[in-house]
Design an enzyme around this catalytic site. Structure first.
Site, short mmCIF file in Angstrom:
data_model
loop_
_atom_site.label_atom_id
_atom_site.label_comp_id
_atom_site.label_asym_id
_atom_site.label_seq_id
_atom_site.Cartn_x
_atom_site.Cartn_y
_atom_site.Cartn_z
N GLY A 17 -7.62 -6.48 -7.01
CA GLY A 17 -8.23 -7.48 -5.99
C GLY A 17 -7.38 -7.73 -4.52
O GLY A 17 -7.26 -6.89 -3.95
N PHE A 18 -6.83 -9.00 -3.66
CA PHE A 18 -6.96 -9.74 -2.72
C PHE A 18 -5.49 -8.23 -2.85
O PHE A 18 -4.88 -7.64 -1.29
CB PHE A 18 -6.46 -10.19 -2.42
CG PHE A 18 -7.26 -11.28 -1.68
CD1 PHE A 18 -8.37 -11.31 -1.10
CD2 PHE A 18 -7.56 -12.82 -3.12
CE1 PHE A 18 -9.55 -11.96 -1.08
CE2 PHE A 18 -9.17 -13.16 -2.59
CZ PHE A 18 -10.19 -12.61 -1.73
N GLU A 170 -15.68 -27.85 -3.92
CA GLU A 170 -16.55 -26.88 -2.95
C GLU A 170 -17.92 -26.79 -4.09
O GLU A 170 -18.78 -27.02 -3.83
CB GLU A 170 -15.86 -25.71 -3.14
CG GLU A 170 -14.93 -25.63 -1.75
CD GLU A 170 -14.42 -24.44 -1.25
OE1 GLU A 170 -13.62 -24.48 -0.50
OE2 GLU A 170 -14.19 -23.79 -2.29
N ASP A 306 -0.73 -13.31 -8.04
CA ASP A 306 -0.84 -14.16 -8.85
C ASP A 306 -0.27 -13.86 -10.16
O ASP A 306 0.83 -15.38 -10.65
CB ASP A 306 -2.26 -14.90 -9.27
CG ASP A 306 -2.68 -15.07 -8.13
OD1 ASP A 306 -2.27 -15.82 -6.85
OD2 ASP A 306 -4.38 -15.67 -7.91
N GLN A 320 -3.79 -15.65 1.10
CA GLN A 320 -2.69 -14.98 1.65
C GLN A 320 -1.52 -15.25 1.40
O GLN A 320 -1.28 -14.05 1.09
CB GLN A 320 -2.84 -16.16 2.69
CG GLN A 320 -3.67 -16.29 4.17
CD GLN A 320 -3.99 -14.64 5.15
OE1 GLN A 320 -2.31 -14.22 4.75
NE2 GLN A 320 -4.75 -14.33 5.04
#
Length: 443
Positions: A17-18, A170, A306, A320
């Site tokens: 992931g990020f 959203e 996370d 971020q």
């Protein structure tokens, strides 16, 4: 640099992931061998998964082939597999295919998954929105329900979204726009009031981390779009055809709310597999790390993104913080290999953004005044498209989003998949696309 020499330190990163990608890229000039392990051959841009779920973007628009990271980084290898166990004394990992991978330095960057908080029926029946496959499943089930509704005139369909954070807001806004803009054209058989979009949260406002002004504005704009916003109520139980809501007040009254689909956007938790990895865990299952992101009591093991709790503090579940911790752990390992210490990790808060619908969003960006409406929406689009990995993904997303927003009212070509399972299943029984409603294949 001999990338295959066993004398070169081996850095293993679990999670593409990020955070994991940022760590891998940060080590491209370090004299180490890097192996990135993930269960999928791609990385997913989670902030835009709701656009896949609501038929605006293709799944390929928000995924990036992990092996493509090797371009320009000769010390990187990608390996597919699920990590089943870790032996930190022997410094090895065992994958689900039995393959054993040794490491000199280990970075755990698995990210998180949906948290059902032990609510009865939630895991069995609700539809989460945290992976590519889950977004595709939501898309197909939503469109299947709409098609099914054309065969059962007069029956109502409620899409109930649990969670008033950015993902919930959203998703609710996108479904409301689909209802208003697309359904009258592509489903002319349906009455305007056939579909209801409901957003539920136990808090007394949406977008909890945002300011009162942004939260109030978002709630008002959702209601203008026809979203039924229900606050200060928690989900007590999820069933295949609805939920039981409980008021947060002193009376604690309960209400039965029928729902054809319950979309789960309410909190995240660490994957259960982490419990089998012989690492310490604190609240939420997260792994405690020092300010150098080193796992407590494990000298060569690090956790980022996370899944990590830095000195028992949890960073926001955003791209971020994941990227920043991934980049910093790369600097820490570079210092261990070549000498030097980058110092403690310091998070730079860049702010929050959430889109409500076409030409409408809220943005609270550090060092800028709070924004709402069209300026915030433009910033949201620029940031998200720029953050996508790969030029093809950026271009494809721009085209698909442009077809929806620039040609507003002129294009209704929703991106759909196989919807026949739920459509053909709709002749009798409850109108439900719950996770427990297994897909059926028809010849």
């Amino acid at each position: 640099m001999n990338v295959d020499s066993p004398s070169v330190p081996h850095v293993v990163i679990v999670g593409g992931g990020f955070a994991g990608i940022a760590a891998a890229r940060g080590l491209r000039k370090t004299n180490v061998r890097v192996t990135l392990i993930d269960r999928n051959p791609y990385s997913t841009f989670q902030p835009l998964l709701y656009q896949v779920a609501t038929s605006t973007l293709n799944p390929g628009d928000v995924t990036y082939f992990l092996r493509a990271l090797s371009r320009g980084q000769k010390n990187l290898r990608v390996k597919l597999g699920n990590v089943e166990s870790m032996d930190h004394k022997a410094q090895t990992l065992t994958l689900d295919d039995g393959h054993v991978v040794d490491y000199d330095y280990l970075i755990i960057a698995t990210g998180v998954s949906a948290n059902y908080f032990g609510i009865p029926g939630a895991q069995e029946h609700a539809l989460p929105l945290y992976t590519r496959q889950e977004a595709i499943d939501v898309r197909d089930r939503v469109n299947g329900l709409l098609d099914a509704a054309t065969k059962r005139r007069g029956e109502k369909i409620r899409f109930l979204i649990v969670g008033g954070g950015p993902t919930g807001v959203e998703t609710a806004g996108a479904l409301a726009e689909m209802k208003q803009k697309d359904l009258p054209v592509v489903y002319p058989e349906l009455a305007p009031d056939t579909v209801e979009i409901m957003l539920v949260d136990m808090a007394d406002k949406v977008l909890g981390p945002f300011s009162e002004g942004s939260s109030a504005y978002t709630e008002e704009e959702l209601r203008k779009r026809g979203v039924n916003v229900v606050l200060s109520k928690s989900v007590k139980e999820v069933k295949p055809d609805g939920v039981i809501l409980k008021s947060m007040g002193e009376d604690g009254t309960e209400d039965w709310v029928p729902a054809a689909a319950v979309l789960w956007a309410s909190g995240v938790t660490v994957p259960k597999a982490v419990a089998d990895w012989n690492v310490p865990q604190v609240r939420g299952g997260r792994i405690p790390v020092s300010d150098r992101l080193r796992v407590n009591d494990l000298g060569n093991v690090f956790a980022v993104g996370d899944v990590a709790a830095i000195n028992d503090d949890v960073l926001p579940q955003l791209a971020q913080p994941a990227k920043q911790t991934g980049s910093h752990v790369a600097k820490v390992i570079h210092g261990l290999v070549h000498g030097g210490d980058p110092g403690p990790f310091k998070y730079t808060d860049l702010g929050f953004m959430a889109t409500i619908g076409r030409a409408d969003a809220v943005a609270e960006v550090t060092k800028l005044p709070d924004m709402k409406g069209f300026p915030a929406w433009m910033m949201w689009n620029v940031v998200h498209i720029a953050t996508l990995m790969g030029g093809r993904n950026r271009l494809s997303s721009m085209v698909n989003l442009g077809m929806k927003y620039i040609l507003w009212g002129q294009n209704h070509n929703l991106i759909v998949g196989d919807i026949s399972d739920f459509s053909k299943n709709a002749i009798e029984g409850p109108m439900s696309a719950a996770k427990s409603m297994k897909r059926r294949h028809h010849k």
